[in-house]
Design an enzyme around this catalytic site. Structure first.
Site, PDB file in Angstrom:
ATOM      1  N   SER A  97      17.716  11.114  51.012  1.00  0.00           N
ATOM      2  CA  SER A  97      16.774  11.634  52.011  1.00  0.00           C
ATOM      3  C   SER A  97      17.373  12.856  52.715  1.00  0.00           C
ATOM      4  O   SER A  97      17.698  13.842  52.066  1.00  0.00           O
ATOM      5  CB  SER A  97      16.390  10.521  52.988  1.00  0.00           C
ATOM      6  N   HIS A 139       8.610   9.922  54.139  1.00  0.00           N
ATOM      7  CA  HIS A 139       8.439  10.058  52.692  1.00  0.00           C
ATOM      8  C   HIS A 139       7.098   9.524  52.205  1.00  0.00           C
ATOM      9  O   HIS A 139       7.003   8.917  51.133  1.00  0.00           O
ATOM     10  CB  HIS A 139       9.617   9.408  51.955  1.00  0.00           C
TER      11      HIS A 139
END
Length: 338
Positions: free
Chosen positions: A108, A211
């Site tokens: 991430s 996300h």
């Protein structure tokens, strides 16, 4: 692809949730760390020294400050490894470390640190981008009541079917039966109340559905933030969260840094790529632990070091030294691998 005898060391940077109160305290004893953090603090508009040493858990859980803090931690620990900031006075051990890295990746927000380590962007650019990313994601998260829950175990097909039924997204697939579901708090509550058979559902203390499509406004903000960047091509294999592929063009890395904000993290596919490349050692940068634990389950037999503090640099350098001779002549992949 590496030969069967090649030893491949993978260097990774962790994502949000890895931070803990006071985790940067021991790093401040190293030469240059305080100055580096103070300079980055000006770039991100936050006191990284305070956040990493004195702030409580609630303060550093805030997305707007957690992400800059994590990228800074990964970069300063990488600098300590590569530049010899601990114990070797900038000599051979630190230089050998950089040459030993066979692939780099980040989970991430850790992808920003990985991109800087690979030479795609500068450290200062990574810190400037993480400020834009963190602020935009925090704002997007505040627009709706969303969140994330870890789904541990269960039949993968049954888990996927249940998420689809509830219109939840598998925002992270970390491999080994660990999925992170994201969506509205109402639907996540339904998932907890009626979970897939043999699965555990653990709500995560995060501000929103990262996300996923809920982060679309943050994608637009990242597009603006990256518009003037002239990236370099990776000098180390760069493994992307989007699909686990090795990306060899700097512009494509930057494009993925933008779109990844609203796309699932496929760490499971990154792990498959590490395995295919022939990984024999795995080093996680500060604040380490989470990705090393995943590697213990999903990459059995691979040597691992979690660089939680300066006391772990020597063990990491030892791994680098054993890999340096065979890795020094290995160039980045000539084309994007799938």
């Amino acid at each position: 692809m590496p030969g069967e005898s090649e030893r491949v060391l993978v260097l990774v940077a962790p994502g949000q949730g890895s931070q803990a109160p006071g985790f940067l305290n021991p790093w401040l004893d190293l030469p240059g760390v305080a100055d580096r953090l103070e300079g980055w603090s000006d770039l991100v508009g936050a006191d990284l020294v305070h956040l990493g040493t004195k702030a409580d858990a609630e303060e550093i859980r805030d997305t707007a400050v957690a992400q800059p803090l994590l990228v800074a931690a990964a970069l300063l620990s990488a600098a300590a490894l590569f530049d010899g900031k601990e114990g070797d006075n900038g000599g051979g051990e630190g230089k050998a470390a950089r040459g030993a890295v066979g692939a780099v990746a980040g989970h991430s927000v850790g992808e920003l640190a990985a991109a800087a380590i690979a030479g795609v962007i500068t450290e200062d650019t990574a810190m400037t981008l993480v400020r834009s990313r963190a602020t935009a994601m925090a704002e997007a998260a505040a627009a709706a009541e969303t969140g994330m829950s870890a789904v541990l175990g269960g039949d993968p097909d049954e888990v996927a079917a249940r998420l689809a039924e509830l219109e939840l997204v598998a925002a992270n697939d970390n491999g080994g039966g660990q999925i992170v579901a994201a969506g509205t708090l109402e639907r996540l509550a339904e998932l907890s109340a009626n979970r897939p058979e043999k699965a555990r559902v653990v709500p995560l203390k995060v501000a929103g559905a990262f996300h996923t499509a809920h982060m679309a406004p943050a994608v637009a903000a990242m597009e603006r933030a990256t518009s003037g960047i002239e990236p370099g091509d990776p000098g180390i294999r760069y493994v992307s969260n989007a699909d686990g592929s090795v990306v060899t063009e700097g512009r494509e890395v930057v494009r993925r840094l933008v779109t990844q904000v609203s796309s699932p993290v496929r760490w499971d596919l990154c792990t498959e790529t590490f395995r295919r490349l022939g990984v024999t050692a795995f080093v996680e940068l500060c604040p380490a632990g989470t990705l090393t634990a995943l590697a213990k389950r999903n990459l059995p037999g691979v040597d691992r070091v979690a660089v939680k503090g300066p006391e772990h640099l020597a063990a990491a350098r030892e791994l680098f030294t054993t890999h340096a001779a065979e890795s020094a002549d290995a160039a980045p992949a000539a084309e994007q691998e799938h």
